[in-house]
Design a protein around this motif. Structure first.
Motif, PDB file in Angstrom:
ATOM      1  N   PRO A 260      -4.098   4.928  -0.683  1.00 32.39           N
ATOM      2  CA  PRO A 260      -4.163   3.450  -0.415  1.00 32.39           C
ATOM      3  C   PRO A 260      -3.801   3.203   1.104  1.00 32.39           C
TER       4      PRO A 260
ATOM      5  N   VAL B  34      -6.817   3.680   3.155  1.00 35.12           N
ATOM      6  CA  VAL B  34      -7.770   2.776   3.125  1.00 35.12           C
ATOM      7  C   VAL B  34      -7.399   1.334   3.797  1.00 35.12           C
ATOM      8  N   TYR B  35      -6.111   1.218   3.682  1.00 33.72           N
ATOM      9  CA  TYR B  35      -5.480   0.127   4.275  1.00 33.72           C
ATOM     10  C   TYR B  35      -5.946  -0.049   6.003  1.00 33.72           C
TER      11      TYR B  35
ATOM     12  N   ASN C 117       0.682  -1.231  -0.193  1.00 33.29           N
ATOM     13  CA  ASN C 117      -0.180   0.154  -0.244  1.00 33.29           C
ATOM     14  C   ASN C 117       0.782   1.179   0.109  1.00 33.29           C
TER      15      ASN C 117
ATOM     16  N   ARG D   1      -1.745   9.566  -0.521  1.00 32.67           N
ATOM     17  CA  ARG D   1      -1.664   8.308   0.535  1.00 32.67           C
ATOM     18  C   ARG D   1      -2.860   7.655   0.735  1.00 32.67           C
TER      19      ARG D   1
ATOM     20  N   LEU E  22       2.124   1.616  -3.618  1.00 34.37           N
ATOM     21  CA  LEU E  22       1.188   2.074  -4.499  1.00 34.37           C
ATOM     22  C   LEU E  22       0.652   3.796  -3.950  1.00 34.37           C
ATOM     23  N   SER E  23       0.697   3.990  -2.932  1.00 32.11           N
ATOM     24  CA  SER E  23       0.747   5.400  -2.594  1.00 32.11           C
ATOM     25  C   SER E  23       1.737   6.135  -3.195  1.00 32.11           C
TER      26      SER E  23
ATOM     27  N   GLN F 216      -6.479  -7.498   3.442  1.00 28.52           N
ATOM     28  CA  GLN F 216      -5.444  -7.495   2.972  1.00 28.52           C
ATOM     29  C   GLN F 216      -4.267  -8.160   3.533  1.00 28.52           C
TER      30      GLN F 216
END
Length: 127
Positions: free
Chosen positions: A90, A93-94, A78, A88, A81-82, A103
């Motif tokens: 992702p 959300v994580y 994550n 930030r 991906l961020s 996840q």
């Protein structure tokens, strides 16, 4: 006033795992702004750079962001991906209860089965 410095991430991965290599290469292809740097755990001093030993680095991916925050496993993905997306979101959300657990389980399954996933080869492959 917003911070003008971009959000960047360093990601530690296993160069001897074909799936991990393909995943790192994919991040490189979609990272148009060069915000994610990847380091193979086999590089001299790489695990120490992330504050982990080799055994911990072999168990899961690790990431450190430009704020100095450290992430492992699904959190590391994550964070990467961020970095790629430049937001930030992702990581936010994580952190949502339920999503994090889902996840983390998915990451554990992928890690346990990476020798069966695309990019097989290297030390994690089963002959």
């Amino acid at each position: 006033m917003p911070d003008p410095s971009p959000y960047t991430v360093e990601l530690l991965f296993d160069r001897d795992c074909g799936f991990c290599v393909r995943s790192a290469e994919f991040l490189g292809r979609i990272d148009r702004r060069g915000r994610v740097s990847t380091f193979a755990l086999q590089q001299r001093g790489a695990p120490e750079r992330f504050g982990v030993d080799t055994d911990a680095a072999l168990e899961q991916a690790w990431a450190v962001d430009s704020r100095g925050d450290r992430y492992a496993g699904a959190g590391a993905i994550n964070a990467a991906l961020s970095g790629v997306l430049g937001t930030r979101i992702p990581l936010f959300v994580y952190r949502i209860w339920g999503i994090r657990q889902l996840q983390d389980r998915l990451y554990s399954w992928v890690a346990a089965n990476r020798h069966r996933l695309p990019g097989k080869g290297g030390s994690c492959a089963i002959d």
